[in-house]
Write an enzyme that holds these catalytic residues in place. Structure first.
Site, PDB file in Angstrom:
ATOM      1  CE1 TYR A   5      -7.128   5.622  -4.946  1.00  0.00           C
ATOM      2  CE2 TYR A   5      -8.389   7.566  -4.345  1.00  0.00           C
ATOM      3  CZ  TYR A   5      -7.689   6.438  -3.970  1.00  0.00           C
ATOM      4  OH  TYR A   5      -7.568   6.118  -2.643  1.00  0.00           O
ATOM      5  CE  LYS A  14      -9.892   3.701  -3.342  1.00  0.00           C
ATOM      6  NZ  LYS A  14      -9.651   2.335  -2.834  1.00  0.00           N
TER       7      LYS A  14
HETATM    8  N1  LIG Z   1      -3.958   7.131   2.306  1.00  0.00           N
HETATM    9  C1  LIG Z   1      -5.085   7.768   2.062  1.00  0.00           C
HETATM   10  O1  LIG Z   1      -5.194   8.985   2.300  1.00  0.00           O
HETATM   11  C2  LIG Z   1      -6.272   7.043   1.486  1.00  0.00           C
HETATM   12  C3  LIG Z   1      -7.479   7.743   1.386  1.00  0.00           C
HETATM   13  C4  LIG Z   1      -8.589   7.092   0.857  1.00  0.00           C
HETATM   14  C5  LIG Z   1      -8.502   5.769   0.469  1.00  0.00           C
HETATM   15  N2  LIG Z   1      -7.310   5.108   0.573  1.00  0.00           N
HETATM   16  C6  LIG Z   1      -7.302   3.711   0.138  1.00  0.00           C
HETATM   17  O2  LIG Z   1      -6.867   2.893   1.196  1.00  0.00           O
HETATM   18  C7  LIG Z   1      -6.227   1.726   0.687  1.00  0.00           C
HETATM   19  C8  LIG Z   1      -4.848   1.581   1.312  1.00  0.00           C
HETATM   20  O3  LIG Z   1      -4.073   2.719   0.963  1.00  0.00           O
HETATM   21  P1  LIG Z   1      -2.732   3.159   1.723  1.00  0.00           P
HETATM   22  O4  LIG Z   1      -2.815   4.625   1.903  1.00  0.00           O
HETATM   23  O5  LIG Z   1      -2.472   2.280   2.874  1.00  0.00           O
HETATM   24  O6  LIG Z   1      -1.675   2.908   0.521  1.00  0.00           O
HETATM   25  P2  LIG Z   1      -0.300   2.111   0.468  1.00  0.00           P
HETATM   26  O7  LIG Z   1       0.256   2.418  -0.878  1.00  0.00           O
HETATM   27  O8  LIG Z   1       0.531   2.418   1.656  1.00  0.00           O
HETATM   28  O9  LIG Z   1      -0.763   0.598   0.547  1.00  0.00           O
HETATM   29  C9  LIG Z   1      -1.382  -0.062  -0.508  1.00  0.00           C
HETATM   30  C10 LIG Z   1      -0.980  -1.516  -0.471  1.00  0.00           C
HETATM   31  O10 LIG Z   1      -1.620  -2.205  -1.552  1.00  0.00           O
HETATM   32  C11 LIG Z   1      -0.656  -3.054  -2.148  1.00  0.00           C
HETATM   33  N3  LIG Z   1      -1.018  -3.344  -3.542  1.00  0.00           N
HETATM   34  C12 LIG Z   1      -1.010  -2.492  -4.598  1.00  0.00           C
HETATM   35  N4  LIG Z   1      -1.361  -3.129  -5.721  1.00  0.00           N
HETATM   36  C13 LIG Z   1      -1.617  -4.415  -5.377  1.00  0.00           C
HETATM   37  C14 LIG Z   1      -2.021  -5.557  -6.110  1.00  0.00           C
HETATM   38  N5  LIG Z   1      -2.211  -5.501  -7.440  1.00  0.00           N
HETATM   39  N6  LIG Z   1      -2.207  -6.721  -5.433  1.00  0.00           N
HETATM   40  C15 LIG Z   1      -1.983  -6.788  -4.107  1.00  0.00           C
HETATM   41  N7  LIG Z   1      -1.590  -5.739  -3.371  1.00  0.00           N
HETATM   42  C16 LIG Z   1      -1.410  -4.565  -3.993  1.00  0.00           C
HETATM   43  C17 LIG Z   1       0.649  -2.277  -2.055  1.00  0.00           C
HETATM   44  O11 LIG Z   1       1.780  -3.098  -2.245  1.00  0.00           O
HETATM   45  C18 LIG Z   1       0.534  -1.702  -0.650  1.00  0.00           C
HETATM   46  O12 LIG Z   1       1.038  -2.573   0.320  1.00  0.00           O
HETATM   47  C19 LIG Z   1      -6.198   1.908  -0.834  1.00  0.00           C
HETATM   48  O13 LIG Z   1      -7.287   1.235  -1.421  1.00  0.00           O
HETATM   49  C20 LIG Z   1      -6.359   3.403  -0.996  1.00  0.00           C
HETATM   50  O14 LIG Z   1      -6.869   3.722  -2.249  1.00  0.00           O
HETATM   51  C21 LIG Z   1      -6.204   5.708   1.070  1.00  0.00           C
END
Ligand SMILES: NC(=O)c1ccc[n+]([C@@H]2O[C@H](COP(=O)([O-])OP(=O)(O)OC[C@H]3O[C@@H](n4cnc5c(N)ncnc54)[C@H](O)[C@@H]3O)[C@@H](O)[C@H]2O)c1
Length: 254
Positions: free
Chosen positions: A155, A159
């Site tokens: 990851y 990123k």
């Molecule tokens: N939550 C955190 O603390 C955090 C921190 C840093 C970065 N992020 C990043 O933010 C973004 C959103 O994360 P989140 O926390 O809302 O996670 P989440 O798991 O709630 O949402 C991720 C979404 O992406 C969709 N998804 C996954 N694989 C997919 C694919 N192949 N095609 C289409 N859709 C797909 C999932 O179905 C889900 O709806 C991600 O890129 C994550 O890496 C999150």
């Protein structure tokens, strides 16, 4: 709320829940037409009916960002339906955390595919419309993990890779009035962080508590916090902000 994005179309990958949904909501509230693609059909249906009930213009499609044809088709339909495609948010993401010695090839490939190939696919599909209309905003969701994080070799690499991708798009597409920037969130309360708690075998409450202790502003992040930074980049008035990474983490890291 100010209608900053009236007459704009925002295309959000993985926008059926969590951060992506928060971003979709912010754009819709500020007057944008919103397109969401996701692999989670059920959540997609929920977001569609929720947004429609509130009178927002929304397009939803089950599509996997790893599959270029599916993303391209969705982008084409969005452009046909809404008349433009102005903002792309590469938000879809997954985690497959494990210490290096336990990380499988499939853990590595899945994370690379969704974050990197997925963003490449969506940017490739959407830039066509942005170049034609000589306007665009591409926003990639990176992470504080790009700086290194235990248990996240896959990851963190993806990123960090997204940041290089962002800067390169900024250089290539700037002349078409298209900017590319990244938001790197810290700890945000979503199902993804709930998954982390489950994996390490603690309650979500305890994970939030432990995370907040390290966050200078003394609270955890919410999807709205990320949506706010995304909205800044997406604003037409941010046209001189290009190739940047903003850490939205309640402090410089974590
Ligand atoms: N939550 C955190 O603390 C955090 C921190 C840093 C970065 N992020 C990043 O933010 C973004 C959103 O994360 P989140 O926390 O809302 O996670 P989440 O798991 O709630 O949402 C991720 C979404 O992406 C969709 N998804 C996954 N694989 C997919 C694919 N192949 N095609 C289409 N859709 C797909 C999932 O179905 C889900 O709806 C991600 O890129 C994550 O890496 C999150």
């Amino acid at each position: 709320m100010e209608k900053t994005f009236e007459n704009r179309t925002a295309f959000i990958t993985g926008g059926s829940r969590g951060i992506g949904k928060g971003i979709a909501r912010r754009f819709a509230e500020e007057g944008a037409k919103v397109a969401v693609i996701d692999i989670n059909e059920e959540a997609l249906q929920e977001v569609e009916s929720e947004f429609k009930e509130e009178g927002f213009d929304i397009y939803c499609k089950t599509a996997n960002v790893v599959d270029f044809e599916q993303v391209e088709k969705a982008a084409q339909e969005v452009h046909e339906q809404f008349g433009s495609l102005d903002i792309l948010v590469n938000n879809a993401g997954v985690i497959r955390d494990n210490m290096l010695f336990k990380m499988t090839e499939s853990d590595w490939d899945t994370v690379m595919d969704v974050h990197l190939k997925g963003s490449f696919n969506a940017a490739r599909a959407c830039q066509k419309y942005m170049v034609e209309q000589k306007y665009g905003r591409i926003i990639n969701i990176s992470s504080t993990s790009a700086l290194g994080n235990r248990g996240q070799a896959n990851y963190a690499t993806a990123k960090a890779g997204l940041q290089g991708f962002t800067k390169t798009l900024a250089i290539e597409l700037g002349k078409y009035n298209i900017t590319a920037n990244a938001v790197a969130p810290g700890f945000i309360e979503t199902e993804m962080t709930q998954q982390t708690a489950a994996r390490i075998g603690i309650s979500f409450e305890d994970l939030v508590k432990a995370s907040v202790e390290k966050i200078p502003v003394g609270r955890s992040g919410k999807p709205e916090d990320i949506a706010n930074a995304v909205a800044f980049y997406a604003d037409e008035r941010s046209s001189f902000v290009n190739g940047q990474v903003i850490y939205v983490a309640g402090g410089p890291k974590d």
